[in-house]
Structures are given as C-alpha cells and as structure tokens.
Motif scaffolding. Sequence first.
Motif, short mmCIF file in Angstrom:
data_model
loop_
_atom_site.label_atom_id
_atom_site.label_comp_id
_atom_site.label_asym_id
_atom_site.label_seq_id
_atom_site.Cartn_x
_atom_site.Cartn_y
_atom_site.Cartn_z
N ARG A 97 24.88 46.54 45.90
CA ARG A 97 26.25 46.00 45.98
C ARG A 97 27.04 46.51 44.79
NH1 ARG A 97 24.88 40.20 46.27
NH2 ARG A 97 23.20 40.20 47.77
N PRO A 98 28.37 46.46 44.87
CA PRO A 98 29.19 46.87 43.72
C PRO A 98 28.84 46.04 42.50
CG PRO A 98 30.56 46.60 45.65
CD PRO A 98 29.20 46.12 46.03
N LEU A 99 28.81 46.70 41.35
CA LEU A 99 28.48 46.01 40.10
C LEU A 99 29.73 45.27 39.60
CD1 LEU A 99 26.48 48.66 38.09
CD2 LEU A 99 25.65 46.46 38.85
N SER A 100 29.57 44.01 39.30
CA SER A 100 30.72 43.28 38.76
C SER A 100 30.86 43.59 37.28
CB SER A 100 30.51 41.78 38.95
OG SER A 100 29.44 41.36 38.15
N LEU A 101 32.01 43.23 36.73
CA LEU A 101 32.22 43.49 35.30
C LEU A 101 31.21 42.69 34.47
CD1 LEU A 101 33.94 44.88 33.21
CD2 LEU A 101 35.44 42.91 33.20
N THR A 102 30.90 41.46 34.94
CA THR A 102 29.94 40.63 34.21
C THR A 102 28.57 41.31 34.18
OG1 THR A 102 31.09 38.83 35.26
CG2 THR A 102 29.12 38.28 34.02
N ALA A 103 28.14 41.76 35.36
CA ALA A 103 26.82 42.40 35.42
C ALA A 103 26.80 43.64 34.54
CB ALA A 103 26.50 42.75 36.87
N GLY A 104 27.86 44.44 34.63
CA GLY A 104 27.92 45.66 33.84
C GLY A 104 27.88 45.37 32.35
N ARG A 105 28.61 44.34 31.96
CA ARG A 105 28.67 43.99 30.54
C ARG A 105 27.31 43.47 30.05
NH1 ARG A 105 30.09 45.51 26.33
NH2 ARG A 105 30.42 44.03 24.66
#
Lengths: 192, 490
Positions: A97-105
């Motif tokens: 799934r698309p990576l959210s900003l939270t997950a990326g951070r």
Amino acid sequence: MDPDDTDPFRLIPARIHEAQGQGRHVFAIFQAARHGGPVFWIRPVRSRWTPYPGGLPKGLPGRLHLVRTRSETDLLWSAEETLRAAPAGFVLAEPERPLSLTAGRRLQLAAESGGTTGLMLIREGAGSNATESRWHCAPVPAPQRGMATQRWTLVKNKRGLLGDWLLDWCPHDARPRLLDAAELPGVALNQL
Amino acid sequence: MARRLLCIWFPRLASQASLRQSPAQGPFALTLRRGNSDHLHCLDPLAEAQGLSRGMALADARAICPDLTTRPADLMAEMQALSGLRRWAMRYSPLVARDGSAGLAADITGVAHLFGGEEALCQDLQDRLLRARLDGISAIADTRGAAHAMARHGGGILPPGQVSARLTALPVAALRIDHGTAEALDRAGLCRIGDLIAQPRAPLARRFGQGLLMRLDQFLGHQPEPLDPETETPSFGTRITLPEPIGLQSDVAAALQRLLERLCARLAAHHRGARRLRLELRRVDRATATAEIGLARPMRDPARIAPLFAPALSQIDAGFGIDALRLTAPLTEAQAPAQIALTAQERHQDALADLLSRLGNRLGFDAILRPLPADSLVPERSFLLAPAAFSQPGKWPAPSLRPLLLGGPEPLQAQSRSGTPPGSFGWSGRVLTTLRAVGPERIAPEWWLDDPGWRSGIRDYWQVETRQGPRLWLFHTPQAPAWHIAGEYA
C-alpha cells in the motif's frame, strides 16, 4: 551535497530511499551488492516472484535473508525492527500500500538510530514524502547482444540535484558502465 | 560388603496409571490388540475378582463380566509412568533401573541405614505407594535375580546369604527364563528352583541351553549381574511461588528475571543453551496463562532473553492475580562456555541472532528464510529456502547468466512457430515485442522426482529481450507445446 561525485548511485547511509518502476528490483539488487553485511529482503508472503540465488551477484546469496510477512503492519514492523538493529547491512522492503508520511518518518528514524540504509520498493506514486531520495528505474532495450541496459532516474532528492542516467550493468559486473544517449537510438535523456 | 538389591513390581501399573488420568466405575481393564482380536492387558482388582485374567480374549471377558469397562492400552503411557516411578525411586538409591515392563530394580547396598534399616525402608516405600494408590510389591535380596523372583512371589526381605537356603521352593518360572523353557522344565519334573540346583549342570545346559544356567547362577549370586541405570537427562525448569498474588506487568517481569537467572545458571552448569522457553503463569483462580518464545540460537544470557518476553507478557490477562510462575526450557542445544571478552565479530553475530529472535517471535521462525545451495540443474530446485535461525549460510557457486527473479511459471498467451519465441506476447497488461532471443537451453526434468510442475516434459529456456525494455526468461515445452515465463532479468 553528494561527497562522491564520481559515483552517482551512492545512497546516503542511515536513511530510507525509494525505488519505483519496472526495473526497481535490479536497482535493489545492485544496491544490496554494494552494501556489506546481512541483507534483509522483506516482502509479502503472497508475492509471486522470489530472488533467484543463481542469478544474484557474487557473495549476495550467502548474506541474503528473506522475511515473509502476512500483513502490511507486520511488513512495516519488520522493516522498522530490522533498520533499528545495528547488524543489518541493508534492508529492502516491498510495501503493497502507499506509504504514509507517518510510516515513512518512523522508518527514517529507525534507520537513523540503527545506522542502516533501507530501500523501499514501491509502486509508482506510492512513496512517502519522508524519503531521502526516489529513483525511477526502467529497463531499456540494449543496442547489442550481451548488454543489460537500464535507465535510472533520480526523481526526488532531498540533498542534491536530480539526474538521469543510462547504464549497462550485469550481476557479474563490479561496477556499472555509464552510457551516452548517443549510443542508444530512440532514447532521450532528460536534461535536468 | 554384600550387595543388597531392591526390586519393586507393579502388578497393575498400566490400569492404575490409566485410572489416575480418568477414573472409571466398576471392573476395569486395558485391552491390547494382538493379531486379529483384543486381549486383556492389565486389570484392576475388581475385574480380577470376577475371574478375569491377563491375556484373556476380550470377547470371553465380556461374556463373563458384561459390565466391564475397557480402554485400549497405551504402551507409551505405561512406559512414561514407569520412568516417572523410576525417578521417584531415586530417593532410595542413586542406581535405579527398569526391570521388565512393570518393575524397578535398585541397588541399595549401604543405603538402608539412612532410612532406619531395610524394614523401615520397605515400610516407607509401601506407605508412599499406598498414598499414590499404586499397588507395588517390594523385595530385598542379595542378588537381582532373587529380588526379582521374590517381588513376583509375595515380596519380603531376605537376610544376607540366605538365597540358596530359603528360596528353593520358588517355581522355575521365577528365574526370568522364557515361557517355553519353563514349560519344558515342568514336563521334566523340575518344577522348583531347588530341583534345578540339585541337578548336574552339564546335562541341564545340553538340554535347556546355556541361558538357563546363566539365570540360575545370577539368581544364586555365582555370576555377577550389574544394574544398568539410565543416565538422568537434566530437566531445565524453575518455579517461583508467591505469598501474595501479583498483577502488575513490572512485577511479573521482576519474577521472570529471577527465574531466568536461575534457569540460565543451570543451563550454564550443563553447558547448554535454550532454543525455546515457556513461561507458565498460574492465576489465583487456577487458570494458567502461558507465554512462549523461541530463540534464534542457543542462548543463556538473562539480559538478552528477558526483552523477548516483553511483547508476550503485555498480552497476558492476570485476572485476579498470579501466584505462581514456572519457567521451562523445552528445547535446549549444546552450547560450549565462551569467553566473556567478545570480539566485534561475535558481538555482531549475537546482535544478528537477537534480531532474528525478535522477528521470529512475531512472524514465526519459518518466515525468516535463507537461501541454501542445492545440487540440481532445475532452476526451482537449485536452491532451498531454510529457516535462517536453524541453518548456516552455504557455499555458493559462481553466479551464472540466470535471471534475478524467479516466478512460478506464468502461461503466456502467445502463438509461435514451434521452437522459436513468439514475436509478440502479452505480459502484465502490456504487449511486448521480441527484439532478440538467445537460446535455447534445454533442461530435462529430474525423472527420479515426480514434480507436478515438470509433468509437461523437457523445457527449452530462452533469454528474450523486448523492444519495450523488460528482459525475460521464457521456456517452451516441446512435448506439450506452450510458452511460459520462468523469470525476469530486469
């Protein structure tokens, strides 16, 4: 900002990077071969393709660990846990799934605390804004037999310029051979 | 000092062990299937009082006693019950061996005075068996043969040096000889052991074999017969019982820390490391919660094991409180003592094992795999995926011109002249046209293995470059014409 101008494909260490496009697996294996230490490849259990050890660069099959996860949460948890661990040399993960900003951070923080470099193999446009750099990779028809031509485009870079390269790299080769656009009729490099 | 041997015989071990597991009303027997029919294997006293006997066919037994309750005999459970009793009997002697399928033999030479003499020892033993509701007959004699015979013929204590004087009236079957020999001796009129002793030895040996004389000599003590006590496998378990129930996670973690230190000290003493650890928490309401973790390699360092329990402990429902904890290591492996001064390489290995443990305890240890080389030319079988925690990296041959990715073969919607790759084909929603193709490389199936994927016969592999970019590994099966994609170069 890149200290080593002669090597455009060097990933900034202890950060998360992203690769997309048809040739992202080649880019991933190319980068995994350049990083020492154990390589963790985290992918969903239902993924159809597996890395074929017979075709991987020398020394990589012995260092490779395949982690199979049943859910996206498990995948991100495994990636974070592996990045946070100092012994891991390089971490590859294939989120569905698309990576959210939270997950990326979160991944970025884990990579920093563990000092491990990570590469997310994403679908096109499914990346996170927290990424250090994003590469678009595509195979290109080779001008002659025996060449494996790739086009790697740096489409996002937090600390430097973007770029567009044509190169020839086989898993046996130690380093890629950069090609000129003139060698490949029908391919135009973006002038970035 | 004369040897003193203690033999205990449990005439109803199997049925009583089964009844302890789940009680039954009325006459009870265990049955064992022999040939085509069931026979009684072990009976309880009620069934024996009805006139049933061991070895009787179940159909006959049912005719005599219609309300007989039966269960199939479990020889494994019987053996486990006996080995449990063997461990218990270690309280009387350090040397305890099994004696047949329902008996124990112990060497109590120089031990009896610790219990106040042989009579007191036997009394203590009988009291304990009575409390456990087990029938047992014990006998003490100078030789193992004599003690064995006495235990099966009433039990008792034989003073030293009295074997040949006092035991002559026992039947010859008590000598641990096979049934056929005993019957043959009976027919010859030699019913008692005393009759045998009086006979000249050479004719006895000629007619009944050397085994009879060996048993007789062992019985009389002319020939030594050592015990073969089994070596005790150390059990790795510790427990803690608390005066007051606890419910806080931090308290459980503190109790676990104490248990781990004790368990790890015991592991270290035996040069072993744990591979699995199980923590059982007994709650006040008698329910039990368990937390189990695996370790990526043998380990006995409390500081490294304790964090692995943290996720499992946070899931535990303490209910009204936990008043007892038990930590066991069901799976251990040999781990040699190591020096404390670790090199960087060893620290790296430890940290990697910790990482694999953390991943494995959430995802399962079979989800973290490592490719290992395998000796096969078939691409799918040229490597194995083995759990990384239970394998070591293998030695890989030099890489060859093979694709980077391998997939389960995907059928291709394409037509072509036999032999050469199709000019264009559809793949993952795109139409690709062939630019150049290198091949074929023919790989034959391994006929000694029946692989359903290879039923279509030999395969011709082609490296195909397309005008659109992707470089693919196709194969053609000439024996059942079709094209498939086997892998991807890029």
